[in-house]
Write a protein that holds these residues in place. Sequence first.
Motif, short mmCIF file in Angstrom:
data_model
loop_
_atom_site.label_atom_id
_atom_site.label_comp_id
_atom_site.label_asym_id
_atom_site.label_seq_id
_atom_site.Cartn_x
_atom_site.Cartn_y
_atom_site.Cartn_z
N THR A 120 -104.15 -0.88 49.85
CA THR A 120 -103.26 0.27 50.06
C THR A 120 -103.69 1.15 51.22
O THR A 120 -102.86 1.59 52.03
CB THR A 120 -103.19 1.13 48.78
OG1 THR A 120 -102.75 0.31 47.68
CG2 THR A 120 -102.22 2.29 48.96
N PHE A 121 -105.01 1.39 51.35
CA PHE A 121 -105.49 2.38 52.30
C PHE A 121 -106.25 1.82 53.50
O PHE A 121 -106.37 2.51 54.52
CB PHE A 121 -106.39 3.40 51.57
CG PHE A 121 -105.68 4.16 50.50
CD1 PHE A 121 -104.79 5.18 50.82
CD2 PHE A 121 -105.89 3.85 49.16
CE1 PHE A 121 -104.14 5.89 49.82
CE2 PHE A 121 -105.23 4.55 48.15
CZ PHE A 121 -104.35 5.57 48.49
N ILE A 122 -106.78 0.62 53.40
CA ILE A 122 -107.63 0.11 54.49
C ILE A 122 -107.03 -1.12 55.16
O ILE A 122 -106.91 -1.17 56.38
CB ILE A 122 -109.06 -0.20 53.97
CG1 ILE A 122 -109.67 1.07 53.35
CG2 ILE A 122 -109.94 -0.72 55.10
CD1 ILE A 122 -111.05 0.88 52.79
N TRP A 123 -106.64 -2.10 54.37
CA TRP A 123 -106.05 -3.32 54.93
C TRP A 123 -104.69 -3.53 54.26
O TRP A 123 -104.57 -4.28 53.28
CB TRP A 123 -106.94 -4.54 54.69
CG TRP A 123 -108.21 -4.51 55.48
CD1 TRP A 123 -108.34 -4.76 56.81
CD2 TRP A 123 -109.54 -4.24 55.00
NE1 TRP A 123 -109.66 -4.65 57.20
CE2 TRP A 123 -110.42 -4.33 56.11
CE3 TRP A 123 -110.07 -3.91 53.74
CZ2 TRP A 123 -111.79 -4.12 55.99
CZ3 TRP A 123 -111.43 -3.69 53.62
CH2 TRP A 123 -112.27 -3.79 54.74
N PRO A 124 -103.65 -2.91 54.79
CA PRO A 124 -102.32 -2.97 54.14
C PRO A 124 -101.76 -4.39 54.02
O PRO A 124 -100.86 -4.62 53.22
CB PRO A 124 -101.45 -2.12 55.07
CG PRO A 124 -102.40 -1.21 55.77
CD PRO A 124 -103.65 -2.01 55.95
N GLY A 125 -102.25 -5.32 54.81
CA GLY A 125 -101.72 -6.67 54.75
C GLY A 125 -102.22 -7.48 53.56
O GLY A 125 -101.71 -8.59 53.29
N LEU A 126 -103.19 -6.97 52.83
CA LEU A 126 -103.74 -7.69 51.68
C LEU A 126 -102.75 -7.75 50.53
O LEU A 126 -101.95 -6.83 50.34
CB LEU A 126 -105.03 -7.03 51.19
CG LEU A 126 -106.28 -7.14 52.09
CD1 LEU A 126 -107.41 -6.34 51.48
CD2 LEU A 126 -106.69 -8.59 52.26
N ASN A 127 -102.84 -8.80 49.75
CA ASN A 127 -102.06 -8.90 48.53
C ASN A 127 -102.58 -7.85 47.53
O ASN A 127 -103.79 -7.66 47.41
CB ASN A 127 -102.19 -10.30 47.94
CG ASN A 127 -101.28 -10.54 46.76
OD1 ASN A 127 -101.52 -10.06 45.65
ND2 ASN A 127 -100.23 -11.29 46.99
#
Length: 446
Positions: A120-127
């Motif tokens: 949500t806050f650092i790597w938005p591309g993560l599932n």
Amino acid sequence: MTEWVMLTDFALAGVLLLAGKVLRVYCPPMQRIYMPAAVLAGIFGLALGPSGTDILPWSQGFASNAGMLTAALFAALGLATDIPSPKSIAQRAGSLWAFNQVATVSQWLFAAMLGLFLATFIWPGLNPGFGLVLSAGFMGGHGTSVVVGNIFGDLGWSDALTLGLTFATAGIFVSITVGMLILQLALKLGLIRNFTCFDKMDDYQRKGLIAPGKQQAVMKETLSALSVDSFAIHVALIAVVTAFAYHSANYLSSFSDQLQIPNFVTAFIGGMLVRSITRYTGGSRYLCDNVFNHAGATTTDFLIVFGISAIQITILANYLLPMLVLLVGGILFTLFLVLWVAPRMLGGDWFEKGIFSWGWLTGTVAMGIALLRIIDPKMNGTVLDDYAIAYVPGSITDVFIISLMPVAMVYGYYAEAVAVASVYLLVVLAVWRFLLCRSAGKLAVE
């Protein structure tokens, strides 16, 4: 996949397993870190497979063998599992059951929330379910990683399988290396008196062998070979339950596109159902639990070989930094569970149970046993017996978490997942505080 293609895959895995064991026997550095032969075999398979030099003639779908082996593993576990009475759980292993539940649910919950934070806050591309691959690999091992990876794959995130298998492999290294540091610290603090370090082991123990004079039979003859071989009946039961698991899971999953029933669930339930039938009919007198236990261990070894060999290095490169953050967070949280929560829940002999719990919370039950043997070489304690009693009711929780948590994270039911898990933790703590502690106290008085 033809029968000969599958046979070739298993033959290659067998060759790698033999090579891993030979290296384990003749390479002292591998002995010092208690490296399992199956992990070495998997590393060979990874290096020589599609993600490495691509020398081994694996079939195109060789990675799918891990799914079948996972179903067979849980079928064997179900066939060897008795449901303990509530009284034996409360008096004998109540505190360990409570701690196992707290550790299991909180590790899954922590990993889910840490992964969601990163996504949500650092790597938005993560599932949004990224964190679950940590707990699947740490607590669940390669078998659970395959299950969770397949669930995520059905939900559109195919990378989860490689990530989970990587965490499961890393967890074995973490289990032993950090576990040895914990044991050395405990020795200095006086928590343990005996420490069987590597230099004090005999040559057989170092190499992972059993001395000829101490070797024991794997199974007992329960049926006359004039009619059928005993081993054939045991293999037949595992095969039948595994096939039942596959077909029943597919049938139950056909009712909804959003909820897929993993075959490990139906395998474990099917195994326990068959065991209950044999106990009711008297057939259990002609079955040997040791065979089912060894069958489960055998499938685990081959599962590890296939699982590690199927890791896709190119996928890991895309997740390297968030994986490192998740790994460090998982290690620190599990240390908190073992070194802070365990002393407060497990009583005076907490350390033996705690070091065993560290093994299965980060690696596998086998890693927990390996660490326990270092401080209790003759296995005079009751940790494993208590764990076996506490395992059955605890496994029910595992089934629900593994099956439903990935679905909840993918479909956005974050608050619901946290609420259910938190309420369950509070219920377990209340049962432990007001019921189990009193039952243990009464037993001590008697």
